[in-house]
Design a protein around this motif. Structure first.
Motif, PDB file in Angstrom:
ATOM      1  N   ALA A  68      11.539 -54.656  -6.539  1.00 19.16           N
ATOM      2  CA  ALA A  68      10.918 -55.043  -5.201  1.00 19.16           C
ATOM      3  C   ALA A  68       9.761 -55.913  -5.146  1.00 19.16           C
ATOM      4  CB  ALA A  68      10.673 -53.682  -4.528  1.00 19.16           C
ATOM      5  N   ALA A  69       9.488 -56.318  -6.468  1.00 19.47           N
ATOM      6  CA  ALA A  69       8.116 -57.065  -6.644  1.00 19.47           C
ATOM      7  C   ALA A  69       8.039 -58.377  -5.684  1.00 19.47           C
ATOM      8  CB  ALA A  69       7.783 -57.403  -8.004  1.00 19.47           C
ATOM      9  N   HIS A  70       7.125 -58.742  -5.204  1.00 23.17           N
ATOM     10  CA  HIS A  70       7.065 -59.896  -4.434  1.00 23.17           C
ATOM     11  C   HIS A  70       6.593 -61.079  -5.198  1.00 23.17           C
ATOM     12  CE1 HIS A  70       7.377 -57.550  -0.841  1.00 23.17           C
ATOM     13  NE2 HIS A  70       6.126 -56.595  -0.986  1.00 23.17           N
ATOM     14  N   CYS A  71       6.061 -61.080  -6.358  1.00 25.61           N
ATOM     15  CA  CYS A  71       5.792 -62.168  -7.199  1.00 25.61           C
ATOM     16  C   CYS A  71       6.952 -62.648  -7.825  1.00 25.61           C
ATOM     17  CB  CYS A  71       4.747 -62.026  -8.305  1.00 25.61           C
ATOM     18  SG  CYS A  71       5.316 -60.553  -9.454  1.00 25.61           S
ATOM     19  N   ARG A  72       7.020 -63.784  -8.573  1.00 29.44           N
ATOM     20  CA  ARG A  72       8.269 -64.130  -9.424  1.00 29.44           C
ATOM     21  C   ARG A  72       8.168 -63.516 -10.784  1.00 29.44           C
ATOM     22  NH1 ARG A  72       6.406 -70.240 -10.435  1.00 29.44           N
ATOM     23  NH2 ARG A  72       4.412 -69.340 -10.256  1.00 29.44           N
ATOM     24  N   ILE A  73       9.276 -63.025 -11.053  1.00 25.98           N
ATOM     25  CA  ILE A  73       9.536 -62.321 -12.163  1.00 25.98           C
ATOM     26  C   ILE A  73      10.559 -62.971 -13.178  1.00 25.98           C
ATOM     27  CG2 ILE A  73      10.470 -59.914 -13.147  1.00 25.98           C
ATOM     28  CD1 ILE A  73       7.931 -59.405 -11.400  1.00 25.98           C
ATOM     29  N   SER A  74       9.965 -62.834 -14.352  1.00 27.87           N
ATOM     30  CA  SER A  74      11.043 -63.396 -15.441  1.00 27.87           C
ATOM     31  C   SER A  74      11.112 -62.318 -16.629  1.00 27.87           C
ATOM     32  CB  SER A  74      10.778 -64.768 -16.199  1.00 27.87           C
ATOM     33  OG  SER A  74      10.636 -65.740 -15.113  1.00 27.87           O
ATOM     34  N   LEU A  75      12.152 -61.774 -17.046  1.00 24.18           N
ATOM     35  CA  LEU A  75      12.273 -60.849 -18.180  1.00 24.18           C
ATOM     36  C   LEU A  75      13.205 -61.369 -19.213  1.00 24.18           C
ATOM     37  CD1 LEU A  75      12.877 -57.448 -16.012  1.00 24.18           C
ATOM     38  CD2 LEU A  75      10.811 -58.543 -16.637  1.00 24.18           C
ATOM     39  N   VAL A  76      12.596 -61.112 -20.364  1.00 23.79           N
ATOM     40  CA  VAL A  76      13.157 -61.699 -21.661  1.00 23.79           C
ATOM     41  C   VAL A  76      13.540 -60.747 -22.651  1.00 23.79           C
ATOM     42  CG1 VAL A  76      12.880 -63.449 -23.353  1.00 23.79           C
ATOM     43  CG2 VAL A  76      12.039 -64.149 -21.092  1.00 23.79           C
ATOM     44  N   ARG A  77      14.490 -60.936 -23.341  1.00 22.32           N
ATOM     45  CA  ARG A  77      14.718 -59.784 -24.180  1.00 22.32           C
ATOM     46  C   ARG A  77      14.644 -60.444 -25.525  1.00 22.32           C
ATOM     47  NH1 ARG A  77      20.402 -56.829 -26.430  1.00 22.32           N
ATOM     48  NH2 ARG A  77      19.165 -55.384 -28.183  1.00 22.32           N
ATOM     49  N   ASP A  78      13.391 -60.078 -26.438  1.00 16.34           N
ATOM     50  CA  ASP A  78      13.308 -60.937 -27.445  1.00 16.34           C
ATOM     51  C   ASP A  78      11.974 -60.092 -28.143  1.00 16.34           C
ATOM     52  OD1 ASP A  78      12.955 -62.783 -29.462  1.00 16.34           O
ATOM     53  OD2 ASP A  78      13.099 -64.356 -28.152  1.00 16.34           O
ATOM     54  N   ASN A  79      11.520 -60.593 -29.234  1.00 19.66           N
ATOM     55  CA  ASN A  79      10.374 -59.898 -29.995  1.00 19.66           C
ATOM     56  C   ASN A  79       9.126 -60.708 -29.645  1.00 19.66           C
ATOM     57  OD1 ASN A  79       8.749 -59.525 -32.177  1.00 19.66           O
ATOM     58  ND2 ASN A  79      10.406 -58.095 -32.958  1.00 19.66           N
ATOM     59  N   PHE A  80       8.160 -60.156 -29.418  1.00 18.92           N
ATOM     60  CA  PHE A  80       7.036 -61.065 -29.126  1.00 18.92           C
ATOM     61  C   PHE A  80       6.766 -61.913 -30.237  1.00 18.92           C
ATOM     62  CE2 PHE A  80       4.630 -56.811 -30.122  1.00 18.92           C
ATOM     63  CZ  PHE A  80       4.269 -57.009 -31.276  1.00 18.92           C
ATOM     64  N   ARG A  81       7.237 -61.887 -31.406  1.00 15.78           N
ATOM     65  CA  ARG A  81       6.881 -62.794 -32.592  1.00 15.78           C
ATOM     66  C   ARG A  81       6.969 -63.955 -32.139  1.00 15.78           C
ATOM     67  NH1 ARG A  81      10.145 -60.591 -37.300  1.00 15.78           N
ATOM     68  NH2 ARG A  81       8.929 -61.971 -38.532  1.00 15.78           N
ATOM     69  N   HIS A  82       8.126 -64.224 -31.229  1.00 16.37           N
ATOM     70  CA  HIS A  82       8.506 -65.502 -30.649  1.00 16.37           C
ATOM     71  C   HIS A  82       7.739 -66.030 -29.357  1.00 16.37           C
ATOM     72  CE1 HIS A  82      12.309 -64.169 -32.736  1.00 16.37           C
ATOM     73  NE2 HIS A  82      11.619 -64.818 -33.858  1.00 16.37           N
ATOM     74  N   LEU A  83       6.809 -65.467 -29.298  1.00 15.01           N
ATOM     75  CA  LEU A  83       5.933 -65.726 -28.053  1.00 15.01           C
ATOM     76  C   LEU A  83       5.638 -67.118 -27.605  1.00 15.01           C
ATOM     77  CD1 LEU A  83       4.244 -64.503 -25.338  1.00 15.01           C
ATOM     78  CD2 LEU A  83       2.268 -64.518 -26.859  1.00 15.01           C
ATOM     79  N   PRO A  84       5.528 -68.079 -28.553  1.00 15.79           N
ATOM     80  CA  PRO A  84       5.309 -69.464 -28.166  1.00 15.79           C
ATOM     81  C   PRO A  84       6.418 -70.263 -27.681  1.00 15.79           C
ATOM     82  CG  PRO A  84       4.148 -68.985 -30.332  1.00 15.79           C
ATOM     83  CD  PRO A  84       4.886 -67.848 -29.791  1.00 15.79           C
TER      84      PRO A  84
END
Length: 310
Positions: A68-84
């Protein structure tokens, strides 16, 4: 089982991020979307939230809770070690805030089959990402006594590390150690009776150490924090919640390093490095108040550290 997780320091974290309604925010440890939901609620339709988690159960729960969020949402299944790489793939070149809520989540502990808890008998697993090849079974049954000792002492600060490792190696000679219950039994036999009687579960530190090793929680942290700082736009905030001294030490040291100016040797009369600080530290580490600690025991060890991009 429903993914129910109570976020710690919720209001303090939102305050620390100093949210801009049209900004871009990255939650590197999405979990049950407790913090993410609060961030999203403060964003406009032009704002964006990128949520990252390696646990598919967490991603599924977050999709439902952020629907129900009004902003744009992107969900990514990954480890934050790959943040860049994740941010490049998402087209994010600069962020207004990045959040890390470290450690294991309540649902992971409470779901017996995940093997995180020493209080429930289950297969030895402890993988936050079920796609990973290495599990607690691998660590317990294939690591040498010397390596197990290093892990138990280094990641669990366990004073009986060498003795526990020796008992594990001896036990697995007869047959593999397959369950958390079997491992707890071995640890219980290894730790002297008078030590067990002084309080605290004898397996707590060992289980923490194995979990950290399985998920490489500490080895990837400094690089991930540095990557997060580098992606912040000027004035953007980095907020990190830790739950034990080992990870907090890394966060504290990394933030301090990123906030340093000159890195020339002390004996140099004039600065020649040209190094400039990336971050400005915001206050001291914050802890949960008495009311939150009473309502959520997990909050008792939590610390929130905040820095701002210069």
């Amino acid at each position: 089982m429903e993914f129910h997780h109570v976020s710690v320091l919720p209001e303090e974290t939102i305050e620390a991020l100093a949210i801009v309604p049209d900004g871009i925010y990255v939650d590197c440890t999405l979990g049950g979307a407790g913090h993410a939901g609060r961030i999203a609620a403060r964003l406009s339709p032009a704002g964006r939230l990128v949520g990252i988690d390696q646990d598919e159960t967490a991603i599924a729960a977050a999709q439902e809770r952020l629907a129900a969020a009004h902003c744009r949402i992107s969900l990514v299944r990954d480890n934050f070690r790959h943040l860049p790489a994740i941010l490049v793939a998402e087209g994010v070149h600069a962020a207004d805030g990045v959040l890390f809520d470290l450690g294991v989540s309540s649902p992971q502990i409470d779901t017996a089959a995940r093997g995180f808890s020493y209080m429930q008998d289950a297969p030895l697993d402890m993988r936050m990402d079920q796609r990973a090849a290495r599990s607690a079974y691998t660590v317990v049954n294939t690591y040498t006594a010397e390596r197990l000792t290093e892990i138990f002492y280094g990641y669990g600060e366990e004073r009986w590390a060498k003795r526990i490792a020796a008992f594990i190696v001896e036990a697995r000679r007869e047959h593999p150690i397959e369950t958390t219950g079997a491992l707890v039994g071995i640890i219980d036999r290894a730790v002297p009776k008078e030590v067990r009687a002084r309080g605290g579960h004898p397996a707590k530190r060992v289980f923490q150490a194995i979990r950290i090793e399985v998920n490489e929680e500490l080895t990837i942290l400094a690089d991930a924090l540095t990557a997060a700082a580098e992606v912040l736009r000027p004035g953007g905030r980095l907020a990190v919640i830790t739950f034990h001294s080992l990870e907090d030490r890394i966060v504290k040291q990394t933030m301090r390093q990123l906030a340093r100016g000159c890195i020339c040797p002390p004996e140099m009369p004039v600065c020649t490095c040209g190094h400039t600080p990336l971050l400005h530290l915001i206050g001291k580490a914050r802890a949960a108040d008495a009311a939150e600690c009473a309502a959520n025991t997990r909050a008792r060890s939590a610390k929130l550290r905040v820095a701002e991009r210069i």
